[in-house]
Scaffold this active site. Structure first.
Site, mmCIF file in Angstrom:
data_model
loop_
_atom_site.group_PDB
_atom_site.id
_atom_site.type_symbol
_atom_site.label_atom_id
_atom_site.label_comp_id
_atom_site.label_asym_id
_atom_site.label_seq_id
_atom_site.Cartn_x
_atom_site.Cartn_y
_atom_site.Cartn_z
ATOM 1 N N LYS A 16 41.640 26.798 41.034
ATOM 2 C CA LYS A 16 41.591 27.247 39.632
ATOM 3 C C LYS A 16 42.264 26.229 38.707
ATOM 4 O O LYS A 16 41.713 25.833 37.683
ATOM 5 C CB LYS A 16 42.291 28.615 39.479
ATOM 6 C CG LYS A 16 41.715 29.700 40.375
ATOM 7 C CD LYS A 16 42.411 31.032 40.172
ATOM 8 C CE LYS A 16 43.888 31.058 40.536
ATOM 9 N NZ LYS A 16 44.184 30.860 41.964
ATOM 10 N N ARG A 92 45.595 39.544 36.896
ATOM 11 C CA ARG A 92 45.712 39.606 38.354
ATOM 12 C C ARG A 92 45.792 41.038 38.858
ATOM 13 O O ARG A 92 45.859 41.249 40.071
ATOM 14 C CB ARG A 92 47.015 38.919 38.768
ATOM 15 C CG ARG A 92 46.872 37.494 39.230
ATOM 16 C CD ARG A 92 48.273 37.015 39.518
ATOM 17 N NE ARG A 92 48.294 36.000 40.520
ATOM 18 C CZ ARG A 92 48.333 34.707 40.224
ATOM 19 N NH1 ARG A 92 48.333 34.302 38.975
ATOM 20 N NH2 ARG A 92 48.399 33.822 41.184
ATOM 21 N N ARG A 131 49.611 20.352 48.708
ATOM 22 C CA ARG A 131 49.599 20.138 47.253
ATOM 23 C C ARG A 131 50.892 19.488 46.772
ATOM 24 O O ARG A 131 51.977 19.819 47.179
ATOM 25 C CB ARG A 131 49.423 21.474 46.526
ATOM 26 C CG ARG A 131 49.602 21.308 45.012
ATOM 27 C CD ARG A 131 49.155 22.502 44.232
ATOM 28 N NE ARG A 131 49.785 23.732 44.632
ATOM 29 C CZ ARG A 131 49.381 24.938 44.207
ATOM 30 N NH1 ARG A 131 48.356 25.026 43.386
ATOM 31 N NH2 ARG A 131 49.990 26.018 44.607
ATOM 32 N N ARG A 164 55.845 22.731 45.008
ATOM 33 C CA ARG A 164 56.309 24.010 44.457
ATOM 34 C C ARG A 164 57.093 24.820 45.485
ATOM 35 O O ARG A 164 56.821 24.750 46.677
ATOM 36 C CB ARG A 164 55.096 24.832 43.996
ATOM 37 C CG ARG A 164 54.644 24.483 42.615
ATOM 38 C CD ARG A 164 53.333 25.094 42.206
ATOM 39 N NE ARG A 164 53.088 26.469 42.603
ATOM 40 C CZ ARG A 164 51.978 27.135 42.285
ATOM 41 N NH1 ARG A 164 51.034 26.550 41.562
ATOM 42 N NH2 ARG A 164 51.798 28.375 42.670
ATOM 43 N N ARG A 175 51.221 35.312 49.659
ATOM 44 C CA ARG A 175 50.507 35.305 48.369
ATOM 45 C C ARG A 175 49.055 35.719 48.557
ATOM 46 O O ARG A 175 48.482 36.419 47.729
ATOM 47 C CB ARG A 175 50.580 33.910 47.732
ATOM 48 C CG ARG A 175 51.932 33.629 47.090
ATOM 49 C CD ARG A 175 52.177 32.159 46.862
ATOM 50 N NE ARG A 175 51.205 31.516 46.006
ATOM 51 C CZ ARG A 175 51.052 30.200 45.921
ATOM 52 N NH1 ARG A 175 51.824 29.404 46.608
ATOM 53 N NH2 ARG A 175 50.144 29.687 45.122
HETATM 54 P P1 AP5 Z 1 44.879 24.241 42.835
HETATM 55 O O1 AP5 Z 1 43.850 23.812 41.873
HETATM 56 O O2 AP5 Z 1 46.304 23.976 42.503
HETATM 57 O O3 AP5 Z 1 44.628 25.790 43.220
HETATM 58 P P2 AP5 Z 1 44.974 27.110 42.403
HETATM 59 O O4 AP5 Z 1 43.839 28.065 42.625
HETATM 60 O O5 AP5 Z 1 45.336 26.793 40.992
HETATM 61 O O6 AP5 Z 1 46.210 27.592 43.264
HETATM 62 P P3 AP5 Z 1 47.623 28.183 42.812
HETATM 63 O O7 AP5 Z 1 48.453 28.220 44.070
HETATM 64 O O8 AP5 Z 1 48.198 27.460 41.649
HETATM 65 O O9 AP5 Z 1 47.192 29.604 42.407
HETATM 66 P P4 AP5 Z 1 48.037 30.813 42.314
HETATM 67 O O10 AP5 Z 1 47.094 31.683 41.597
HETATM 68 O O11 AP5 Z 1 48.602 31.361 43.566
HETATM 69 O O12 AP5 Z 1 49.359 30.290 41.525
HETATM 70 P P5 AP5 Z 1 49.861 30.515 40.067
HETATM 71 O O13 AP5 Z 1 50.547 29.295 39.633
HETATM 72 O O14 AP5 Z 1 48.796 31.092 39.199
HETATM 73 O O15 AP5 Z 1 44.525 23.569 44.257
HETATM 74 C C1 AP5 Z 1 45.370 23.734 45.386
HETATM 75 C C2 AP5 Z 1 45.353 22.427 46.217
HETATM 76 O O16 AP5 Z 1 44.051 22.225 46.760
HETATM 77 C C3 AP5 Z 1 45.686 21.166 45.407
HETATM 78 O O17 AP5 Z 1 46.458 20.302 46.204
HETATM 79 C C4 AP5 Z 1 44.312 20.528 45.106
HETATM 80 O O18 AP5 Z 1 44.384 19.120 45.021
HETATM 81 C C5 AP5 Z 1 43.489 20.982 46.321
HETATM 82 N N1 AP5 Z 1 42.097 21.268 45.983
HETATM 83 C C6 AP5 Z 1 41.619 21.864 44.849
HETATM 84 N N2 AP5 Z 1 40.278 21.998 44.918
HETATM 85 C C7 AP5 Z 1 39.915 21.518 46.147
HETATM 86 C C8 AP5 Z 1 38.659 21.403 46.814
HETATM 87 N N3 AP5 Z 1 37.523 21.834 46.251
HETATM 88 N N4 AP5 Z 1 38.655 20.861 48.055
HETATM 89 C C9 AP5 Z 1 39.805 20.426 48.638
HETATM 90 N N5 AP5 Z 1 41.028 20.490 48.041
HETATM 91 C C10 AP5 Z 1 41.074 21.039 46.806
HETATM 92 O O19 AP5 Z 1 50.927 31.691 40.288
HETATM 93 C C11 AP5 Z 1 52.112 31.458 41.011
HETATM 94 C C12 AP5 Z 1 52.958 32.734 41.010
HETATM 95 O O20 AP5 Z 1 53.276 33.114 39.635
HETATM 96 C C13 AP5 Z 1 52.285 33.983 41.592
HETATM 97 O O21 AP5 Z 1 52.385 34.018 43.007
HETATM 98 C C14 AP5 Z 1 53.097 35.089 40.900
HETATM 99 O O22 AP5 Z 1 54.363 35.239 41.475
HETATM 100 C C15 AP5 Z 1 53.290 34.531 39.485
HETATM 101 N N6 AP5 Z 1 52.171 34.911 38.580
HETATM 102 C C16 AP5 Z 1 51.298 34.063 37.957
HETATM 103 N N7 AP5 Z 1 50.411 34.748 37.220
HETATM 104 C C17 AP5 Z 1 50.714 36.068 37.391
HETATM 105 C C18 AP5 Z 1 50.126 37.282 36.928
HETATM 106 N N8 AP5 Z 1 49.038 37.260 36.130
HETATM 107 N N9 AP5 Z 1 50.688 38.453 37.302
HETATM 108 C C19 AP5 Z 1 51.776 38.491 38.111
HETATM 109 N N10 AP5 Z 1 52.378 37.388 38.601
HETATM 110 C C20 AP5 Z 1 51.847 36.176 38.264
#
Ligand code: AP5
Length: 219
Positions: A16, A92, A131, A164, A175
């Site tokens: 994402k 979410r 990552r 991270r 997660r």
């Molecule tokens: P990346 O693009 O970083 O993936 P992502 O889907 O953004 O993953 P996140 O871990 O950031 O998502 P998340 O939703 O768990 O975390 P968030 O920060 O929102 O890609 C991942 C890796 O894969 C990278 O190294 C990239 O290079 C590689 N890659 C990408 N595409 C690829 C492909 N096609 N092929 C191969 N490799 C690839 O949330 C973190 C925390 O914040 C949550 O756990 C929660 O505690 C809190 N939080 C955030 N939002 C909320 C909410 N709305 N409600 C409650 N808590 C929340």
């Protein structure tokens, strides 16, 4: 141009953030990631900010109440009011989705699309444990799939890359389970509203970016 509101929905590691950053470069639509907003609070060192970091490091969700407040504040700013937002990681939960529906309706706005990026749990662990990101510009790398030119160093600004606190395999598995329990229900929520578009997120990032750009151009 009318503001566009697009949701990027999917499990952790589904790409994402990677795709949102590319789309921002192409379209200029602001990237609104609740994860990034919470991580930015780290420097505040208040009791609330520390509680949020603890919750994130355990792989759990921040409460709906706090999340909705943080999101509301961000989307009230001028850049979003003028251009809309790529909502990455929000909503979410069902209460968050309902709050967003209400916020958009109050301004007579509609969602343009919800893009659903799906990957398996093993792929999530594989991607996330490799990552790295730049603490300066936020660019995302992967040690194997998308490495920087110089090991552990950002290509854009030469800063040392960081991992991270919630990117360790046992936390990623937690997660993913939290995602299945609380977020996967939103796939049906948005499919029923006829705004959900499935993206095959197991492919190469360039192929995925082509699909994303095509969908956004049509909206
Ligand atoms: P990346 O693009 O970083 O993936 P992502 O889907 O953004 O993953 P996140 O871990 O950031 O998502 P998340 O939703 O768990 O975390 P968030 O920060 O929102 O890609 C991942 C890796 O894969 C990278 O190294 C990239 O290079 C590689 N890659 C990408 N595409 C690829 C492909 N096609 N092929 C191969 N490799 C690839 O949330 C973190 C925390 O914040 C949550 O756990 C929660 O505690 C809190 N939080 C955030 N939002 C909320 C909410 N709305 N409600 C409650 N808590 C929340």
């Amino acid at each position: 141009m009318d503001p566009k509101y697009v949701i990027f929905l999917g499990p952790p590691g589904s790409g994402k953030g990677t795709q949102a950053k590319r789309l921002v470069q192409e379209t200029g639509i602001p990237h609104v990631s609740t994860g990034d907003l919470f991580r930015a609070m780290k420097v505040m060192d208040t009791p609330l900010a520390r509680r949020i970091q603890d919750v994130m490091n355990r792989g759990e969700y921040v409460s709906d109440e706090i999340t909705i407040e943080v999101l509301k504040e961000r989307i009230s700013r001028q850049d979003v009011r003028e251009q809309g937002a790529i909502l990455d990681g929000f909503p979410r939960t069902v209460p968050q989705a309902e709050a967003l529906d209400q916020l958009l309706a109050e301004s007579s706005l509609q969602l343009s699309a919800v893009l659903f990026f799906d990957i398996t749990e093993d792929e999530a662990v594989r991607r996330i444990s490799g990552r790295r990101s730049c603490p300066e510009c936020g660019r995302i790398y992967h040690v194997e799939f998308d490495p920087p030119e110089v090991v552990e160093t950002c290509d854009a600004d030469g800063v040392a890359l960081v991992q991270r606190g919630d990117d360790y395999p046992d936390v990623v598995r937690e997660r993913y389970q939290v995602y299945l329990a609380k977020t996967s229900v939103l796939v049906d929520y948005y499919r029923e509203k006829d705004v959900l578009i499935d993206i095959d997120a197991m492919r190469d990032p360039d192929r995925i970016a082509e699909d994303v750009a095509q969908v956004i151009a049509q909206e």
